[in-house]
Design a protein around this motif. Structure first.
Motif, short mmCIF file in Angstrom:
data_model
loop_
_atom_site.label_atom_id
_atom_site.label_comp_id
_atom_site.label_asym_id
_atom_site.label_seq_id
_atom_site.Cartn_x
_atom_site.Cartn_y
_atom_site.Cartn_z
N SER A 1 0.81 -1.22 0.00
CA SER A 1 0.00 0.00 0.00
C SER A 1 0.85 1.27 0.00
N GLU A 2 2.09 1.19 0.46
CA GLU A 2 2.91 2.40 0.52
C GLU A 2 3.24 2.93 -0.87
N GLU A 3 3.18 2.08 -1.87
CA GLU A 3 3.44 2.53 -3.23
C GLU A 3 2.37 3.51 -3.70
N ASN A 4 1.16 3.35 -3.20
CA ASN A 4 0.07 4.25 -3.58
C ASN A 4 0.06 5.53 -2.75
N CYS A 5 0.78 5.51 -1.63
CA CYS A 5 0.78 6.67 -0.73
C CYS A 5 1.98 7.58 -0.93
N LEU A 6 2.94 7.15 -1.73
CA LEU A 6 4.15 7.93 -1.92
C LEU A 6 3.83 9.18 -2.73
N PRO A 7 4.13 10.38 -2.20
CA PRO A 7 3.82 11.61 -2.94
C PRO A 7 4.67 11.76 -4.18
N SER A 8 4.14 12.47 -5.15
CA SER A 8 4.87 12.70 -6.39
C SER A 8 6.03 13.66 -6.15
N LEU A 9 7.09 13.53 -6.95
CA LEU A 9 8.24 14.42 -6.82
C LEU A 9 7.86 15.85 -7.16
N SER A 10 6.81 16.02 -7.93
CA SER A 10 6.37 17.37 -8.30
C SER A 10 5.23 17.86 -7.41
N VAL B 1 -5.09 21.96 10.94
CA VAL B 1 -3.96 22.25 10.05
C VAL B 1 -3.89 21.24 8.92
N LEU B 2 -4.05 19.97 9.26
CA LEU B 2 -4.00 18.92 8.24
C LEU B 2 -5.10 19.10 7.21
N ASN B 3 -6.27 19.49 7.66
CA ASN B 3 -7.38 19.70 6.73
C ASN B 3 -7.10 20.90 5.82
N LYS B 4 -6.49 21.94 6.38
CA LYS B 4 -6.16 23.12 5.59
C LYS B 4 -5.09 22.82 4.55
N LEU B 5 -4.10 22.02 4.95
CA LEU B 5 -3.02 21.67 4.03
C LEU B 5 -3.37 20.50 3.11
N LYS B 6 -4.54 19.87 3.38
CA LYS B 6 -4.98 18.72 2.59
C LYS B 6 -3.97 17.57 2.67
N TRP B 7 -3.48 17.33 3.88
CA TRP B 7 -2.55 16.22 4.11
C TRP B 7 -3.32 15.02 4.63
N ASP B 8 -3.11 13.87 4.04
CA ASP B 8 -3.80 12.64 4.42
C ASP B 8 -2.88 11.79 5.28
N LEU B 9 -3.22 11.67 6.57
CA LEU B 9 -2.40 10.87 7.49
C LEU B 9 -2.93 9.45 7.63
N ALA B 10 -3.92 9.09 6.83
CA ALA B 10 -4.40 7.72 6.87
C ALA B 10 -3.48 6.80 6.08
N SER B 11 -2.49 7.37 5.42
CA SER B 11 -1.56 6.57 4.64
C SER B 11 -0.53 5.92 5.55
N VAL B 12 0.27 5.03 4.98
CA VAL B 12 1.32 4.35 5.72
C VAL B 12 2.45 5.32 5.98
N THR B 13 2.96 5.32 7.21
CA THR B 13 4.06 6.20 7.59
C THR B 13 5.23 5.36 8.09
N PRO B 14 6.43 5.94 8.19
CA PRO B 14 7.59 5.18 8.70
C PRO B 14 7.36 4.62 10.10
N HIS B 15 6.58 5.31 10.92
CA HIS B 15 6.34 4.83 12.28
C HIS B 15 5.62 3.47 12.28
N ASP B 16 4.86 3.19 11.25
CA ASP B 16 4.12 1.93 11.19
C ASP B 16 5.05 0.72 11.04
N PHE B 17 6.25 0.95 10.52
CA PHE B 17 7.16 -0.16 10.27
C PHE B 17 8.10 -0.44 11.44
N ILE B 18 8.26 0.51 12.32
CA ILE B 18 9.27 0.37 13.38
C ILE B 18 9.00 -0.84 14.26
#
Length: 226
Positions: free
Chosen positions: A34-43, A78-95
């Motif tokens: 699933s992390e492949e779908n959550c990785l942000p674009s370089l642009s 703040v997250l809603n204003k910046l339109k950041w989705d934290l439901a995605s996989v993060t590095p903390h999930d793997f630790i």
């Protein structure tokens, strides 16, 4: 008889117990897919988040780590204003998945976890890590934490090469790429420490430096009347 109240002191922040059923290979493989779908674009900063320049990422991320962690409502705003989705996989999930596979005592896992989480937070402030998948950042942070704690001196499994090969097999990446990520994290730590030391210069030393800088200013600039 006056009524007496019984006060039970405990941890002020209530946290959920860790579910051991979630720390297994099935969940790990699902996160890797699933992390492949959550990785942000370089642009991303050019096409989506145009108002936040790459150089401003550290300021925004640091502010969110320091302020929003204390106020959940503010964080959501703040997250809603910046339109950041934290439901995605993060590095903390793997630790926790990595720690569960390391043949080391729980005492060592606790300190590795703390250092690895610090490295992950540090990576969030640098735009250079935006192209790295969460699993690689987590694995690089884990390796950097073990290397910084010198745990490989007493445990051959935790030495530099075996640990890198082990983590790279888990996340299915090239060992050289993981090693490069680890070195980049360690370099970021050194840079951050130098900045902290520079900012902690005594007022007397800073005054002397300011005077030296002023004396080097061209005469025609200092004589300008505003």
């Amino acid at each position: 008889m006056e009524h007496q109240l019984l006060c039970c002191e405990g941890e002020p922040i209530r946290r959920a117990y860790k579910d051991s059923n979630l720390i297994n290979d099935r969940v790990l493989q699902t996160m890797l897919r699933s992390e492949e779908n959550c990785l942000p674009s370089l642009s991303y900063f050019k096409c989506v988040q145009k108002e936040i320049l790459p150089s401003m990422r550290k300021i925004v991320a640091t502010w969110m780590l320091e302020v929003c962690a204390e106020n959940l409502q503010m964080e959501l705003l703040v997250l809603n204003k910046l339109k950041w989705d934290l439901a995605s996989v993060t590095p903390h999930d793997f630790i926790e998945h990595f720690l569960s596979k390391l043949p080391i005592p729980n005492e060592s896992k606790q300190i590795i976890r703390k250092h690895a989480q610090t490295f992950v937070a540090l990576c969030a402030t640098d735009v250079k890590f935006i192209s790295n998948p969460p699993s690689m950042i987590a694995a690089g942070s884990m390796a950097a934490a073990v290397h910084g704690l010198h745990l490989g001196n007493s445990n051959n499994f935790l030495s530099y090469q075996p640990l890198t090969d082990f983590l790279s097999q888990i996340i299915k990446c090239d060992p050289d790429c993981l090693r490069a990520c680890q070195e980049q994290i360690e370099s970021l730590l050194e840079t951050s420490l130098r900045q902290v030391q520079h900012n902690s210069i005594s007022p007397e030393t800073k005054t002397v430096e300011d005077e030296l800088d002023l004396s080097c200013t061209p005469t025609d600039v200092r004589d300008v009347n505003l």
